[in-house]
Design a protein around this motif. Structure first.
Motif, PDB file in Angstrom:
ATOM      1  N   THR A 247       0.973  -1.159   0.098  1.00 27.26           N
ATOM      2  CA  THR A 247       0.014  -0.098   0.097  1.00 27.26           C
ATOM      3  C   THR A 247       0.795   1.429  -0.189  1.00 27.26           C
ATOM      4  N   LEU A 248       1.978   1.352   0.867  1.00 26.68           N
ATOM      5  CA  LEU A 248       2.845   2.414   0.663  1.00 26.68           C
ATOM      6  C   LEU A 248       3.572   2.375  -0.505  1.00 26.68           C
ATOM      7  N   LEU A 249       3.931   1.394  -1.057  1.00 28.49           N
ATOM      8  CA  LEU A 249       4.827   1.478  -2.332  1.00 28.49           C
ATOM      9  C   LEU A 249       3.969   1.858  -3.759  1.00 28.49           C
ATOM     10  N   VAL A 250       2.715   1.578  -3.703  1.00 31.03           N
ATOM     11  CA  VAL A 250       1.775   1.965  -4.920  1.00 31.03           C
ATOM     12  C   VAL A 250       1.314   3.453  -4.610  1.00 31.03           C
ATOM     13  N   HIS A 251       1.698   4.092  -3.357  1.00 34.53           N
ATOM     14  CA  HIS A 251       1.546   5.536  -3.201  1.00 34.53           C
ATOM     15  C   HIS A 251       3.005   5.953  -2.968  1.00 34.53           C
ATOM     16  N   ALA A 252       4.107   5.658  -3.429  1.00 34.58           N
ATOM     17  CA  ALA A 252       5.126   6.110  -3.221  1.00 34.58           C
ATOM     18  C   ALA A 252       5.350   7.654  -3.307  1.00 34.58           C
ATOM     19  N   ASP A 253       6.256   8.187  -2.179  1.00 31.11           N
ATOM     20  CA  ASP A 253       6.512   9.581  -2.171  1.00 31.11           C
ATOM     21  C   ASP A 253       5.189  10.504  -1.873  1.00 31.11           C
ATOM     22  N   GLN A 254       4.084   9.717  -1.435  1.00 32.66           N
ATOM     23  CA  GLN A 254       2.934  10.624  -0.873  1.00 32.66           C
ATOM     24  C   GLN A 254       2.627  10.151   0.274  1.00 32.66           C
ATOM     25  N   VAL A 255       2.120  10.926   1.075  1.00 33.87           N
ATOM     26  CA  VAL A 255       1.600  10.423   2.531  1.00 33.87           C
ATOM     27  C   VAL A 255       0.284   9.601   2.335  1.00 33.87           C
ATOM     28  N   VAL A 256       0.502   8.610   3.039  1.00 35.17           N
ATOM     29  CA  VAL A 256      -0.778   7.507   2.903  1.00 35.17           C
ATOM     30  C   VAL A 256      -1.555   7.739   4.553  1.00 35.17           C
ATOM     31  N   PRO A 257      -2.431   8.169   4.613  1.00 31.98           N
ATOM     32  CA  PRO A 257      -3.110   8.477   6.009  1.00 31.98           C
ATOM     33  C   PRO A 257      -3.208   7.036   6.550  1.00 31.98           C
ATOM     34  N   VAL A 258      -3.122   7.075   8.058  1.00 30.98           N
ATOM     35  CA  VAL A 258      -3.353   6.096   8.664  1.00 30.98           C
ATOM     36  C   VAL A 258      -4.708   5.561   8.444  1.00 30.98           C
ATOM     37  N   SER A 259      -5.770   6.249   8.370  1.00 30.91           N
ATOM     38  CA  SER A 259      -7.141   5.769   8.055  1.00 30.91           C
ATOM     39  C   SER A 259      -7.216   4.747   6.984  1.00 30.91           C
ATOM     40  N   SER A 260      -6.310   5.251   5.963  1.00 27.97           N
ATOM     41  CA  SER A 260      -6.326   4.234   4.639  1.00 27.97           C
ATOM     42  C   SER A 260      -5.419   3.158   5.165  1.00 27.97           C
ATOM     43  N   LEU A 261      -4.638   3.026   5.659  1.00 25.92           N
ATOM     44  CA  LEU A 261      -4.011   1.759   6.095  1.00 25.92           C
ATOM     45  C   LEU A 261      -4.640   0.877   6.940  1.00 25.92           C
ATOM     46  N   ILE A 262      -5.537   1.515   7.795  1.00 28.58           N
ATOM     47  CA  ILE A 262      -6.249   0.619   8.631  1.00 28.58           C
ATOM     48  C   ILE A 262      -7.253   0.080   7.684  1.00 28.58           C
ATOM     49  N   ARG A 263      -8.005   0.742   6.693  1.00 31.71           N
ATOM     50  CA  ARG A 263      -9.017   0.327   5.997  1.00 31.71           C
ATOM     51  C   ARG A 263      -8.570  -0.795   5.048  1.00 31.71           C
ATOM     52  N   GLU A 264      -7.311  -0.541   4.558  1.00 35.25           N
ATOM     53  CA  GLU A 264      -6.733  -1.600   3.827  1.00 35.25           C
ATOM     54  C   GLU A 264      -6.463  -2.864   4.506  1.00 35.25           C
ATOM     55  N   LEU A 265      -6.156  -2.884   5.750  1.00 38.07           N
ATOM     56  CA  LEU A 265      -5.537  -4.008   6.525  1.00 38.07           C
ATOM     57  C   LEU A 265      -7.002  -4.806   7.129  1.00 38.07           C
ATOM     58  N   TRP A 266      -7.897  -4.203   7.430  1.00 34.98           N
ATOM     59  CA  TRP A 266      -9.042  -4.619   8.105  1.00 34.98           C
ATOM     60  C   TRP A 266     -10.341  -4.359   7.621  1.00 34.98           C
ATOM     61  N   ASP A 267     -10.405  -3.708   6.522  1.00 30.67           N
ATOM     62  CA  ASP A 267     -11.628  -3.227   5.648  1.00 30.67           C
ATOM     63  C   ASP A 267     -12.508  -2.399   6.635  1.00 30.67           C
ATOM     64  N   GLU A 268     -13.839  -2.739   6.921  1.00 32.81           N
ATOM     65  CA  GLU A 268     -14.640  -2.089   7.635  1.00 32.81           C
ATOM     66  C   GLU A 268     -14.759  -2.491   9.125  1.00 32.81           C
TER      67      GLU A 268
END
Length: 252
Positions: free
Chosen positions: A3-24
């Motif tokens: 997830t971090l690499l496909v958004h390289a050089d951009q800030v990935v919000p914590v909320s997006s990482l949490i949603r990617e890992l655990w969905d809803e």
């Protein structure tokens, strides 16, 4: 990491990482668990690069307000090299330089070693990006096959097109290319079979008939008309548009 690499050089919000890992349905401890994952990832990167964990945190996997940023150098990621080669190939096509386009687009596709993100369990964010990568690959394959057909490489494209049409049973562009290549190889009956297979798939599963281009080529083959090897083969025109890592369209 994906997830971090496909958004390289951009800030990935914590909320997006949490949603990617655990969905809803994130656990109560999701924030603490995410911080542990980031720490473990930094340790892994430090071991792989020979850097200290503190150096990784300062220079590579960086904490930013509200999220994390994975900093890379230009050309570090294969997907970036792919996009650059595709841009070069499209420019060659637009200028009529098929030989250069053939070499450049082939080099771009050689970077692929199987489906995108094949070894990653994807969530909603990565699934969208995976589909984007795969669609980009298909577009480049179409341009490459068009180029090969213009250069008279009728036999060379048959194996690839047989596999592509089997994997993409509703993709009219690939079926049109396959029909054209078969007919130009003197395999008229097989070219007609490809059209019938496309039509059956579209009608039975989508309730649609093949479009005008496919039907026109079918009529020409059915009537044993001469087909211009150059006719109907597309060249990209205008600006090159692709998706940035943020998902926004950019013009180059």
């Amino acid at each position: 990491m994906a997830t971090l690499l496909v958004h390289a050089d951009q800030v990935v919000p914590v909320s997006s990482l949490i949603r990617e890992l655990w969905d809803e349905n994130p656990p109560v401890s999701c924030l603490t668990t995410l911080q542990t994952y980031i720490l473990n990832l930094r340790k892994l990167l430090a071991s792989a690069t020979g850097m200290d964990t503190s150096e990784v945190a300062a220079e590579m996997l960086v904490t930013r307000s509200g999220g994390y940023l994975f900093r890379i150098n230009r050309g570090d990621l294969d997907v970036h090299r792919f996009h650059q080669l595709v841009a070069d190939g499209r420019r060659a096509l637009s200028s009529g330089d098929d030989e250069t386009a053939l070499s450049t687009l082939s080099s771009a596709l050689q970077l692929w070693r199987g489906p995108a993100l094949v070894d990653v369990v994807v969530g909603s964010i990565l699934e969208g990006r995976r589909q984007q990568f795969e669609e980009s690959r298909l577009v480049v394959l179409e341009y490459l096959v068009d180029t090969q057909l213009r250069l008279g490489m009728y036999r060379e494209v048959l194996t690839e097109l047989a596999a592509l049409t089997a994997d993409n049973p509703y993709h009219e562009g690939l079926h049109i290319q396959y029909m054209r290549a078969l007919y130009l190889n003197g395999r008229r009956a097989q070219a007609l079979e490809v059209f019938q297979r496309l039509r059956v798939n579209l009608v039975n599963h989508l309730g649609l008939d093949p479009g005008p281009l496919a039907q026109q080529l079918h009529r020409s083959i059915l009537n044993a008309e001469a087909i211009d090897a150059q006719g109907g083969l597309r060249r990209p025109t205008g600006d090159i548009v692709r998706m940035s890592s943020s998902g926004a369209a950019r013009v180059y």
